[in-house]
Design a protein around this motif. Structure first.
Motif, PDB file in Angstrom:
ATOM      1  N   ASN A 290      22.224  18.953  34.799  1.00 45.56           N
ATOM      2  CA  ASN A 290      22.013  18.115  35.979  1.00 45.56           C
ATOM      3  C   ASN A 290      22.879  18.592  37.141  1.00 45.56           C
ATOM      4  N   PRO A 291      22.298  19.215  38.169  1.00 45.10           N
ATOM      5  CA  PRO A 291      23.084  19.704  39.307  1.00 45.10           C
ATOM      6  C   PRO A 291      23.814  18.581  40.041  1.00 45.10           C
ATOM      7  N   ALA A 292      23.221  17.383  40.094  1.00 44.39           N
ATOM      8  CA  ALA A 292      23.850  16.270  40.808  1.00 44.39           C
ATOM      9  C   ALA A 292      25.192  15.914  40.167  1.00 44.39           C
ATOM     10  N   SER A 293      25.264  15.979  38.854  1.00 39.34           N
ATOM     11  CA  SER A 293      26.525  15.683  38.162  1.00 39.34           C
ATOM     12  C   SER A 293      27.585  16.708  38.517  1.00 39.34           C
ATOM     13  N   GLN A 295      27.842  18.477  41.249  1.00 43.77           N
ATOM     14  CA  GLN A 295      28.292  18.260  42.620  1.00 43.77           C
ATOM     15  C   GLN A 295      29.202  17.045  42.710  1.00 43.77           C
ATOM     16  N   ALA A 296      28.928  16.021  41.888  1.00 44.36           N
ATOM     17  CA  ALA A 296      29.779  14.828  41.886  1.00 44.36           C
ATOM     18  C   ALA A 296      31.188  15.172  41.427  1.00 44.36           C
ATOM     19  N   TYR A 297      31.293  16.036  40.408  1.00 44.07           N
ATOM     20  CA  TYR A 297      32.616  16.453  39.929  1.00 44.07           C
ATOM     21  C   TYR A 297      33.355  17.247  41.006  1.00 44.07           C
ATOM     22  N   LEU A 298      32.641  18.140  41.678  1.00 51.82           N
ATOM     23  CA  LEU A 298      33.263  18.958  42.713  1.00 51.82           C
ATOM     24  C   LEU A 298      33.712  18.097  43.895  1.00 51.82           C
ATOM     25  N   ASP A 299      32.894  17.136  44.287  1.00 50.42           N
ATOM     26  CA  ASP A 299      33.247  16.245  45.399  1.00 50.42           C
ATOM     27  C   ASP A 299      34.493  15.424  45.056  1.00 50.42           C
ATOM     28  N   ARG A 300      34.543  14.935  43.821  1.00 47.74           N
ATOM     29  CA  ARG A 300      35.694  14.123  43.406  1.00 47.74           C
ATOM     30  C   ARG A 300      36.960  14.968  43.351  1.00 47.74           C
ATOM     31  N   ALA A 301      36.820  16.197  42.877  1.00 43.32           N
ATOM     32  CA  ALA A 301      37.992  17.066  42.723  1.00 43.32           C
ATOM     33  C   ALA A 301      38.608  17.440  44.061  1.00 43.32           C
ATOM     34  N   ARG A 302      37.805  17.436  45.131  1.00 40.64           N
ATOM     35  CA  ARG A 302      38.331  17.797  46.454  1.00 40.64           C
ATOM     36  C   ARG A 302      39.369  16.793  46.948  1.00 40.64           C
ATOM     37  N   GLN A 303      39.407  15.609  46.357  1.00 44.87           N
ATOM     38  CA  GLN A 303      40.370  14.588  46.769  1.00 44.87           C
ATOM     39  C   GLN A 303      41.765  14.850  46.194  1.00 44.87           C
TER      40      GLN A 303
END
Length: 321
Positions: A290-293, A295-303
């Motif tokens: 699932n590509p959406a998952s 991207q969600a991990y990458l977005d969260r990690a940027r914090q």
């Protein structure tokens, strides 16, 4: 008429559910001797799926195995559901078990052992999104410190590799070679060794390298996470039920009651995303479709700062190169 209504509404009537002329049989004996998963679930596609369904039936026997089939009613399934929720089983696992019980009872009805299948369809257990539930580095160390010695290395391995529980329990001699860790990719509820994903050992950092020095495969079975059986000179992989019970004890002792064992996979994903920004690499390491998952991990990690990752390795000073 009252008894019939009660039966249809959930099987709470006192009238027996034993079919006319049938001999009483316990759930365990039925599963061991007569249950045919490919008949109860015709869409099974291969032997792995068949084994997964049979293992699901075996898991049910731990709770209801001594009960006679004609005595199992809706209230028994509800009691199991409440108990499994307290044990922090994920909703998807609970749904699989209850639906498995319903299939078993339907098959028992079809072969004339009970009058009616009294187990209702599973309701009220949506499979929730837990991608935002993960452990920070201090929480990881605290959890590991509370683990029973028999699963301490397993929990650390799950965090450092992102393996699913059954994939980790299948870890054996020969799965680390040529600088690569080969993780069997789970399929139909079971690890399929014909499908292995690769992780670069060096990229997993010094903590994983140190873990490998502490792991010793069993000399007979080759499993790294093994359970010695009562029979002398025998060993097999540790069971997921044993690991789950010990993990529940550890997470409760650590004050992390909301954490499920599968959340260690999400923990790996977020920590890797802090240091690995390549979308495809992260997807390959997780074996996730699932590509959406991703991207969600990458977005969260940027914090977070990469230094907060369990995989962070300080850069080597220029003068020491």
């Amino acid at each position: 008429m009252d008894a019939l209504v009660a039966l249809l509404m959930g099987g709470e009537a006192e009238e027996t559910n034993l079919a006319f002329g049938a001999e009483p049989i316990t759930l365990k004996d039925f599963v061991d001797r007569k249950y045919l998963p490919f008949s109860a679930k015709p869409r099974l596609k291969n032997p792995v799926s068949y084994t997964g369904e049979f293992n699901l039936a075996k898991a049910l026997c731990k709770d209801l195995g001594s009960r006679y089939l004609h005595e199992i009613r809706a209230k028994d399934a509800e009691a199991c559901k409440e108990r499994w929720l307290k044990e922090a089983l994920v909703n998807s696992t609970i749904k699989k078990r209850l639906n498995g019980l319903r299939r078993i009872m339907a098959y028992a009805e079809s072969v004339g052992l009970i009058k009616a299948n009294l187990i209702r369809p599973v309701l009220g257990l949506p499979v929730g999104d837990r991608s935002d539930i993960w452990l920070k580095l201090p929480e990881i160390d605290h959890l590991i410190s509370k683990c029973d010695p028999s699963i301490k290395h397993l929990v650390e391995y799950l965090v450092l590799t992102g393996a699913r529980v059954n994939e980790a329990l299948d870890f054996r001699l020969g799965d680390v070679r040529n600088g690569k860790l080969y993780v069997p990719t789970q399929k139909q509820g079971r690890a399929a060794r014909e499908r292995m994903r690769e992780l670069d050992v060096a990229s997993l950092g010094p903590r994983f390298a140190d873990l490998l020095t502490r792991l010793k495969p069993h000399p007979l079975s080759g499993f790294y996470f093994h359970a010695t059986l009562r029979e002398p000179n025998k060993s097999t992989a540790m069971s997921d039920s044993y690991a789950g019970r010990r993990f529940t004890e550890a997470r409760n002792a650590a004050g992390l009651d909301h954490i499920h064992m599968h959340d260690l996979r999400g923990t790996f994903a977020v920590h890797r995303a802090m240091v690995v920004t390549n979308f495809r690499q992260l997807q390959a390491e997780l074996g996730h479709s699932n590509p959406a998952s991703m991207q969600a991990y990458l977005d969260r990690a940027r914090q977070f700062d990469p230094k907060e990752s369990i995989f962070y390795v300080p850069p080597v000073p220029a003068e020491s190169k």
